[in-house]
Motif scaffolding. Structure first.
Motif, PDB file in Angstrom:
ATOM      1  N   MET A   1       0.731  -1.189  -0.109  1.00 43.99           N
ATOM      2  CA  MET A   1      -0.066  -0.095  -0.041  1.00 43.99           C
ATOM      3  C   MET A   1       0.815   1.240  -0.026  1.00 43.99           C
ATOM      4  N   ALA A   2       0.817   2.264  -0.882  1.00 44.99           N
ATOM      5  CA  ALA A   2       1.454   3.324  -0.995  1.00 44.99           C
ATOM      6  C   ALA A   2       1.034   4.405   0.194  1.00 44.99           C
ATOM      7  N   ILE A   3       1.909   5.318   0.576  1.00 42.85           N
ATOM      8  CA  ILE A   3       1.513   6.136   1.403  1.00 42.85           C
ATOM      9  C   ILE A   3       0.474   6.936   1.202  1.00 42.85           C
ATOM     10  N   THR A   4       0.191   7.198  -0.093  1.00 36.96           N
ATOM     11  CA  THR A   4      -0.954   8.455  -0.684  1.00 36.96           C
ATOM     12  C   THR A   4      -2.371   7.489  -0.618  1.00 36.96           C
ATOM     13  N   ASP A   5      -2.224   6.225  -0.415  1.00 40.07           N
ATOM     14  CA  ASP A   5      -3.513   5.466  -0.287  1.00 40.07           C
ATOM     15  C   ASP A   5      -4.207   5.503   1.202  1.00 40.07           C
ATOM     16  N   LEU A   6      -3.752   6.296   1.950  1.00 41.27           N
ATOM     17  CA  LEU A   6      -4.284   5.983   3.379  1.00 41.27           C
ATOM     18  C   LEU A   6      -5.506   6.977   3.293  1.00 41.27           C
ATOM     19  N   PRO A   7      -6.581   6.631   4.184  1.00 44.58           N
ATOM     20  CA  PRO A   7      -7.720   7.222   4.079  1.00 44.58           C
ATOM     21  C   PRO A   7      -8.033   8.674   4.346  1.00 44.58           C
ATOM     22  N   MET A   8      -7.136   9.418   4.964  1.00 48.04           N
ATOM     23  CA  MET A   8      -6.989  10.642   5.353  1.00 48.04           C
ATOM     24  C   MET A   8      -6.651  11.627   4.049  1.00 48.04           C
ATOM     25  N   LEU A   9      -5.779  10.897   3.285  1.00 48.99           N
ATOM     26  CA  LEU A   9      -5.227  11.416   2.286  1.00 48.99           C
ATOM     27  C   LEU A   9      -6.084  11.499   1.056  1.00 48.99           C
ATOM     28  N   ALA A  10      -6.763  10.199   0.874  1.00 45.87           N
ATOM     29  CA  ALA A  10      -7.696  10.072  -0.082  1.00 45.87           C
ATOM     30  C   ALA A  10      -9.042  11.028   0.246  1.00 45.87           C
ATOM     31  N   MET A  11      -9.200  11.316   1.465  1.00 46.23           N
ATOM     32  CA  MET A  11     -10.357  12.128   1.783  1.00 46.23           C
ATOM     33  C   MET A  11     -10.050  13.576   1.359  1.00 46.23           C
ATOM     34  N   LEU A  12      -8.919  13.962   1.538  1.00 41.21           N
ATOM     35  CA  LEU A  12      -8.349  15.436   1.290  1.00 41.21           C
ATOM     36  C   LEU A  12      -8.190  15.500  -0.155  1.00 41.21           C
ATOM     37  N   ARG A  13      -7.754  14.498  -0.790  1.00 45.04           N
ATOM     38  CA  ARG A  13      -7.772  14.551  -2.263  1.00 45.04           C
ATOM     39  C   ARG A  13      -9.176  14.670  -2.997  1.00 45.04           C
ATOM     40  N   THR A  14     -10.202  13.809  -2.434  1.00 50.76           N
ATOM     41  CA  THR A  14     -11.626  14.060  -2.973  1.00 50.76           C
ATOM     42  C   THR A  14     -12.063  15.217  -2.488  1.00 50.76           C
ATOM     43  N   ARG A  15     -11.751  16.024  -1.671  1.00 48.69           N
ATOM     44  CA  ARG A  15     -12.253  17.310  -1.183  1.00 48.69           C
ATOM     45  C   ARG A  15     -11.778  18.341  -2.227  1.00 48.69           C
ATOM     46  N   MET A  16     -10.548  18.057  -2.440  1.00 52.47           N
ATOM     47  CA  MET A  16      -9.747  19.260  -3.537  1.00 52.47           C
ATOM     48  C   MET A  16     -10.602  18.938  -4.900  1.00 52.47           C
ATOM     49  N   GLN A  17     -10.640  17.888  -5.390  1.00 55.55           N
ATOM     50  CA  GLN A  17     -11.147  17.448  -6.574  1.00 55.55           C
ATOM     51  C   GLN A  17     -12.619  18.016  -6.696  1.00 55.55           C
ATOM     52  N   TRP A  18     -13.443  17.950  -5.410  1.00 57.49           N
ATOM     53  CA  TRP A  18     -14.641  18.338  -5.418  1.00 57.49           C
ATOM     54  C   TRP A  18     -14.808  19.959  -5.565  1.00 57.49           C
ATOM     55  N   ASN A  19     -13.884  20.652  -4.958  1.00 61.46           N
ATOM     56  CA  ASN A  19     -13.794  22.061  -5.030  1.00 61.46           C
ATOM     57  C   ASN A  19     -13.524  22.265  -6.469  1.00 61.46           C
ATOM     58  N   GLN A  20     -12.563  21.705  -7.089  1.00 59.32           N
ATOM     59  CA  GLN A  20     -12.176  22.134  -8.694  1.00 59.32           C
ATOM     60  C   GLN A  20     -13.525  21.943  -9.116  1.00 59.32           C
ATOM     61  N   ALA A  21     -14.148  20.876  -9.026  1.00 62.71           N
ATOM     62  CA  ALA A  21     -15.455  20.609  -9.828  1.00 62.71           C
ATOM     63  C   ALA A  21     -16.458  21.670  -9.412  1.00 62.71           C
ATOM     64  N   ARG A  22     -16.743  22.004  -8.345  1.00 60.83           N
ATOM     65  CA  ARG A  22     -17.632  23.278  -7.857  1.00 60.83           C
ATOM     66  C   ARG A  22     -17.294  24.486  -8.398  1.00 60.83           C
ATOM     67  N   GLN A  23     -15.815  24.951  -8.408  1.00 67.28           N
ATOM     68  CA  GLN A  23     -15.226  26.087  -9.164  1.00 67.28           C
ATOM     69  C   GLN A  23     -15.793  26.246 -10.494  1.00 67.28           C
ATOM     70  N   THR A  24     -15.745  24.960 -11.267  1.00 63.50           N
ATOM     71  CA  THR A  24     -16.148  25.005 -12.619  1.00 63.50           C
ATOM     72  C   THR A  24     -17.525  25.508 -12.793  1.00 63.50           C
ATOM     73  N   VAL A  25     -18.579  24.718 -11.969  1.00 59.32           N
ATOM     74  CA  VAL A  25     -19.791  25.131 -12.049  1.00 59.32           C
ATOM     75  C   VAL A  25     -20.042  26.470 -11.794  1.00 59.32           C
ATOM     76  N   ILE A  26     -19.557  27.165 -10.468  1.00 58.75           N
ATOM     77  CA  ILE A  26     -19.601  28.609 -10.162  1.00 58.75           C
ATOM     78  C   ILE A  26     -19.038  29.577 -11.430  1.00 58.75           C
ATOM     79  N   ALA A  27     -18.012  29.126 -11.989  1.00 60.90           N
ATOM     80  CA  ALA A  27     -17.444  29.942 -13.089  1.00 60.90           C
ATOM     81  C   ALA A  27     -18.660  29.855 -14.235  1.00 60.90           C
ATOM     82  N   GLU A  28     -19.221  28.704 -14.600  1.00 65.48           N
ATOM     83  CA  GLU A  28     -20.240  28.632 -15.597  1.00 65.48           C
ATOM     84  C   GLU A  28     -21.297  29.776 -15.229  1.00 65.48           C
ATOM     85  N   ASN A  29     -21.803  29.675 -13.808  1.00 65.68           N
ATOM     86  CA  ASN A  29     -22.936  30.621 -13.490  1.00 65.68           C
ATOM     87  C   ASN A  29     -22.517  32.026 -13.766  1.00 65.68           C
TER      88      ASN A  29
END
Length: 135
Positions: A1-29
């Motif tokens: 298992m890689a260090i970056t596969d830890l649940p906490m790091l995966a949650m932070l990566r998911t949060r950053m990806q969600w923020n990127q997607a939300r920023q795209t939607v807001i920019a479209e608005n």
């Protein structure tokens, strides 16, 4: 298992990806602020399952499985995007419901949230490197 596969790091990566997607939607608005009949959208809030640490599904039980399928009634066309409930007095005569002040406030919140998640991710990696003896 890689260090970056830890649940906490995966949650932070998911949060950053969600923020990127939300920023795209807001920019479209914001880009469609003068488009007649445009209804602003926003992403549903990201939630994590307490037991697994994975992003919990907030979508309806029915989903599109192929591009040719029709979307279920009430389901937005974009994945995770919901038309915002706009008060009648905020909709302009052209039918556009974008409030630029609200959208800019959201963009600022997204930036702050993304920076926090990125900082926590970086500090977590640094702490792990120190713990395993690689500084």
């Amino acid at each position: 298992m890689a260090i970056t596969d830890l649940p906490m790091l995966a949650m932070l990566r998911t949060r950053m990806q969600w923020n990127q997607a939300r920023q795209t939607v807001i920019a479209e608005n914001v880009a469609n602020a003068d488009t007649p009949g445009f209804k602003p959208r926003d992403l549903a809030e990201l939630r994590f399952d307490k037991e697994t640490g994975r992003a919990a599904s907030t979508s309806p039980s029915l989903a599109l499985t192929a591009a040719g399928h029709m979307a279920p009634i009430g389901q937005p066309s974009a994945a995770g995007a919901d038309p915002r409930k706009v008060k009648d007095f905020e909709i302009r005569p052209s039918g556009n419901g974008v409030n630029l002040e609200d959208e800019m406030m959201k963009a600022g919140d997204i930036q702050t949230d993304y920076q926090l998640a990125a900082s926590l991710y970086q500090h977590s990696l640094t702490t792990l490197k120190i713990a395993i003896g690689k500084s």
